[in-house]
Structure formats: C-alpha cells, structure tokens
Write a protein that holds these residues in place. Structure first.
Motif, PDB file in Angstrom:
ATOM      1  N   ALA A  45      17.907 -25.730  47.776  1.00 16.89           N
ATOM      2  CA  ALA A  45      18.025 -25.614  49.226  1.00 16.89           C
ATOM      3  C   ALA A  45      19.127 -24.638  49.608  1.00 16.89           C
ATOM      4  O   ALA A  45      18.991 -23.865  50.563  1.00 16.89           O
ATOM      5  N   GLU A  46      20.230 -24.648  48.868  1.00 22.70           N
ATOM      6  CA  GLU A  46      21.331 -23.721  49.132  1.00 22.70           C
ATOM      7  C   GLU A  46      20.882 -22.278  48.947  1.00 22.70           C
ATOM      8  O   GLU A  46      21.217 -21.401  49.751  1.00 22.70           O
ATOM      9  N   ARG A  69      13.734 -25.229  57.739  1.00 23.18           N
ATOM     10  CA  ARG A  69      12.662 -26.188  57.435  1.00 23.18           C
ATOM     11  C   ARG A  69      12.743 -26.619  55.961  1.00 23.18           C
ATOM     12  O   ARG A  69      12.614 -27.806  55.642  1.00 23.18           O
ATOM     13  N   ALA A  70      12.970 -25.648  55.062  1.00 26.77           N
ATOM     14  CA  ALA A  70      13.080 -25.961  53.634  1.00 26.77           C
ATOM     15  C   ALA A  70      14.288 -26.853  53.367  1.00 26.77           C
ATOM     16  O   ALA A  70      14.217 -27.775  52.543  1.00 26.77           O
ATOM     17  N   VAL A  77      15.296 -34.612  53.317  1.00 24.75           N
ATOM     18  CA  VAL A  77      14.407 -35.773  53.404  1.00 24.75           C
ATOM     19  C   VAL A  77      14.123 -36.327  52.018  1.00 24.75           C
ATOM     20  O   VAL A  77      14.152 -37.538  51.789  1.00 24.75           O
ATOM     21  N   THR A  78      13.862 -35.437  51.076  1.00 29.72           N
ATOM     22  CA  THR A  78      13.618 -35.876  49.696  1.00 29.72           C
ATOM     23  C   THR A  78      14.848 -36.544  49.105  1.00 29.72           C
ATOM     24  O   THR A  78      14.759 -37.592  48.457  1.00 29.72           O
ATOM     25  N   ALA A 100      10.064 -30.610  65.264  1.00 30.37           N
ATOM     26  CA  ALA A 100       9.677 -31.218  63.986  1.00 30.37           C
ATOM     27  C   ALA A 100      10.901 -31.492  63.121  1.00 30.37           C
ATOM     28  O   ALA A 100      11.015 -32.560  62.500  1.00 30.37           O
ATOM     29  N   MET A 101      11.829 -30.540  63.086  1.00 29.91           N
ATOM     30  CA  MET A 101      13.045 -30.745  62.302  1.00 29.91           C
ATOM     31  C   MET A 101      13.908 -31.846  62.901  1.00 29.91           C
ATOM     32  O   MET A 101      14.500 -32.655  62.173  1.00 29.91           O
TER      33      MET A 101
END
Length: 244
Positions: A154-155, A221-222, A228-229, A184-185
């Motif tokens: 993510a970074e 978004r990513a 979330v994961t 959505a986010m």
C-alpha cells in the motif's frame, strides 16, 4: 524539578512518535524500548532520491545493486502501541544474536539512534533492557500486528506519482476526487477503527476525504482496500472511527 524536566522530555518524545505506522527515532540519542513481535519482512531495495525503492529488473539493468532492509513489528514497551521498525542487515544480524541468547518473547530491548537527522552514517544500537513478567509476555503476544507485506504494498502504491505516462502532470491533478469514489472510501473507513482513519488522512495529507485530489484517487482506493484487509480480523460493530 530536574525529575519533572526528564518526565516532560520523555513525554515529548512519545508524542513525536505517535501517528503513523512507523517507529520514529529522528535525532541523535533518541531511544525507545520495544518488544519485537511476529516475523521479519525482508526487502531488497535501492536508495534513490533520498528514499528506498524496491529493487527490480529495471534498476538491475541500470547497474544498481540492492541492499537488504528488514521490517519488524515492534511494540513500544510503555504504551504497547505496535509500530513498524525498518533497519539494515547489520541491525538484524545483531538482533539475531540477541534472539539466540535471550529469546524474543520474554524480553524488551532498547533501541538507540546514533547519528544526527539525515546523517547517512547513522547507526542504531540494540541492547536487552528488561525481562518481561509472564503477564506482560501474554499481553504483548495478544497485540494485533501490522501485516507487513500488505502495508508495504500500500505504501508503494501511495508513493507513485500523479503523472501521465509521458511524465507530464495529469490534467486532473488539481481537481477533487470523484464524489462516488470519495463516498465509497468514506463508507469503508467508517467501518474501521479511528487509528485506520488517521493513517489514511496522514498518508494523503488531507483533513477530509473530499479534499483528496483526483490524481490520488486510485492510490487512495488501494490504500483503503489494504486497510480493510488489515483490520478485517477486528469486529467494527462497537467502533465509531469518526467519534470523539
């Protein structure tokens, strides 16, 4: 009086280290005591433009040689806040020696910076500081750890530039993020702990999701998906991340 000065200085350093996932020892002599948890996450990297970037075939073809960096989950002894500590292979080798002699689960270790801010010759010492009680050992082992591979993925996504394939700035760079994407986010982040929301805002340098520029929409978004994961193991039912 002197004791209060020392206590205040210790509190100031603690507050400097709060926020974000990474453990910060910014100045010469900065010290913290941590408990190492979980498994190490090694990466082959190259130092370019004052930062470490993942080593790949393109950099290899350009003649660059990789160095090894190792990330570890490190819980601050005083607060039990789990941070990410990334160090060079020399530090890791010393940690391996300490692990063989003392073990990791039952000891807290002092990590000290030796070198001024931005000094390329900076090193970090590590020494056993205190043996944990059985109660402390159990408490530290129950802490939730950062998913290091996902965190770094993510970074790296968030660090990508908002430019077009030609290298020119994107026409949408100054425009606000798409309303539907922002909603959505926001919906996804509302189901996460406040810590996750703070990490998102800090990462993208905004105070509100709708302030995010369009050029960073997909990166954001990513990053939200990764959060979330990461936090999926926790039940958000009783958490209001936008509460006081």
């Amino acid at each position: 009086m002197a004791n209060m000065w020392e206590q205040t200085a210790a509190m100031a350093k603690q507050h400097e280290q709060q926020g974000g996932a990474w453990l910060k020892l910014a100045n010469d002599g900065d010290t913290t005591v941590v408990v190492f948890l979980g498994e190490p996450h090694p990466r082959e990297v190259v130092f370019l433009d004052n930062k470490f970037v993942p080593f790949d075939e393109k950099l290899k073809a350009q003649g660059h040689k990789p160095s090894l960096r190792v990330a570890l989950n490190a819980a601050v002894y005083g607060t039990r806040e789990v941070k990410v500590l990334e160090q060079a292979v020399t530090f890791f080798n010393t940690l391996m020696e300490l692990r063989a002699k003392y073990g990791m689960e039952k000891w807290a270790f002092e990590v000290k910076r030796r070198g001024a801010a931005k000094d390329p010759k900076t090193t970090y010492s590590i020494l056993p500081d205190r043996q944990l009680t059985s109660e402390e050992t159990a408490a530290f082992q129950e802490l939730r750890l950062h998913d290091l591979p996902k965190l770094y993925a993510a970074e790296e996504a968030a660090a990508a530039s908002g430019t077009s394939p030609t290298g020119a700035p994107s026409a949408k760079a100054s425009e606000p993020v798409d309303v539907k994407l922002a909603q959505a986010m926001a919906t996804a982040l509302k189901g996460l702990p406040r810590e996750a929301v703070d990490r998102f805002l800090q990462k993208f340098g905004v105070q509100r999701i709708r302030d995010l520029p369009a050029s960073k929409g997909e990166l954001a978004r990513a990053f939200v998906d990764a959060l979330v994961t990461e936090y999926s193991a926790e039940s958000p039912a009783d958490v209001d991340p936008f509460g006081p």
